[in-house]
Design a protein around this motif. Sequence first.
Motif, mmCIF file in Angstrom:
data_model
loop_
_atom_site.group_PDB
_atom_site.id
_atom_site.type_symbol
_atom_site.label_atom_id
_atom_site.label_comp_id
_atom_site.label_asym_id
_atom_site.label_seq_id
_atom_site.Cartn_x
_atom_site.Cartn_y
_atom_site.Cartn_z
ATOM 1 N N THR A 122 8.040 6.694 3.295
ATOM 2 C CA THR A 122 8.493 8.077 3.184
ATOM 3 C C THR A 122 7.469 9.029 3.801
ATOM 4 O O THR A 122 6.360 8.630 4.177
ATOM 5 N N ALA A 123 7.839 10.286 3.872
ATOM 6 C CA ALA A 123 7.010 11.284 4.554
ATOM 7 C C ALA A 123 5.706 11.556 3.826
ATOM 8 O O ALA A 123 4.730 12.001 4.452
ATOM 9 N N ASP A 124 5.634 11.320 2.528
ATOM 10 C CA ASP A 124 4.394 11.567 1.802
ATOM 11 C C ASP A 124 3.397 10.427 1.933
ATOM 12 O O ASP A 124 2.294 10.501 1.379
ATOM 13 N N MET A 125 3.751 9.372 2.673
ATOM 14 C CA MET A 125 2.874 8.230 2.843
ATOM 15 C C MET A 125 2.257 8.170 4.243
ATOM 16 O O MET A 125 1.155 7.645 4.409
ATOM 17 N N ALA A 126 2.956 8.663 5.253
ATOM 18 C CA ALA A 126 2.460 8.568 6.631
ATOM 19 C C ALA A 126 3.068 9.674 7.470
ATOM 20 O O ALA A 126 4.073 10.297 7.098
ATOM 21 N N LYS A 127 2.445 9.899 8.619
ATOM 22 C CA LYS A 127 2.940 10.892 9.573
ATOM 23 C C LYS A 127 3.595 10.250 10.803
ATOM 24 O O LYS A 127 4.417 10.871 11.464
ATOM 25 N N ARG A 128 3.234 8.998 11.077
ATOM 26 C CA ARG A 128 3.810 8.326 12.239
ATOM 27 C C ARG A 128 3.705 6.818 12.044
ATOM 28 O O ARG A 128 2.735 6.324 11.481
ATOM 29 N N ILE A 129 4.729 6.102 12.514
ATOM 30 C CA ILE A 129 4.784 4.644 12.384
ATOM 31 C C ILE A 129 5.030 4.036 13.755
ATOM 32 O O ILE A 129 5.852 4.540 14.527
#
Length: 379
Positions: A122-129
């Motif tokens: 989710t967005a609260d875990m990372a900014k880019r994958i």
Amino acid sequence: FGFISGSGSPAAFLVACCHRRAARAAAARLSSASLTGSADDVGIATSASVPSSSTSVMNVFDRRAKLLQRRRGLLRPERQCCGYLREEIGWRTFDRICDIKRDFGVIVDYGCDSGHIAKHITADMAKRIYQCDWLPEALETAEKSPEVPTHNVLIEGENFFPFAENSLDLVVSSMSLHWINDLPGFFSREILRALKPDGCLLGSTLGGDSLYELRCSLQLAEQERLGGFAPHVSPFTSNADLGALMQNCGYALVSIDVDEIVVRYPSVHDLLTDLRAMGETNAAWNRPLRLNRDVLTAAAAIYDFMYGGEDGEEDSEGQRRRSVPATFQFVNFIGWKPHHSQQKPARRGSASVSLRDLGSVMEKNGGGGGGGTDSKPKS
């Protein structure tokens, strides 16, 4: 540029060695240029990036055969119903990421397959994958995160990791590292290089006791029918070896634990069908090119006799069905790139209490029963 015995003269061999030496030098120059050259804002190296020029000290697996096996598995019609192991391990790996209370900037999923990890982030875990895989067909069908921008990166070589130095916060991998030949070099020269200080490597791989039932059954069947046996099941690493490997490669705060999943199948043939659909058949160089039909028949009987049983389900006639178990062992690992803010072990000799006095210290502090002493509740 390798010299094949009997196919050329000694002069041709010397010319081949010169070409090989020149090629390695050119690859080394390109590799160093890729690390020091320009990189974009997400840490992926530019077109100057090339596979690592270091020669692998181990060559256990046939990479071309493994790519062919995985490609065939993706095209099999039963592929959609055979991804249960990757789905389960992907979810468990994601759950371990949730235990780390940190906002990761850039996450790399190495060997993403169908995107079993990225789709949960989710967005609260990372900014880019970044999803990395060796097959373009897998990247095309891989699921993406619904909240985090997800990009596909095609891995063009076994030691090809096209990310700039100190650019990644987290590298995850689920059921993909057990097919890499030079795992020590890949851990140290590629992943550790690309991680930021205090960056994390987390993942899961198949352990040494995986499919031991199938391994034993095939060995006994070949010993009976052919008078000897060949390795039909791929070799896997053990949890102790993996932990020592990560420490030797320079990772700090290494933690290893083991999970086992037992899946029951109607027969050995159903197990082999699912392994083919998952692309997890043997790809070692010393594997036999075919499995004798008589050996397979004998192995199925031995498998059912030694490990088979009734799994509790009933068919339409009220009879209990027989099934055979298959054990999959998963080694979960986590390691961190060294940083000055990480916990450090106490200096040798700095302890103020001896372990032999631990019982009396606990009893004095109200711990009770320490050191094997009897303690009675107060009335």
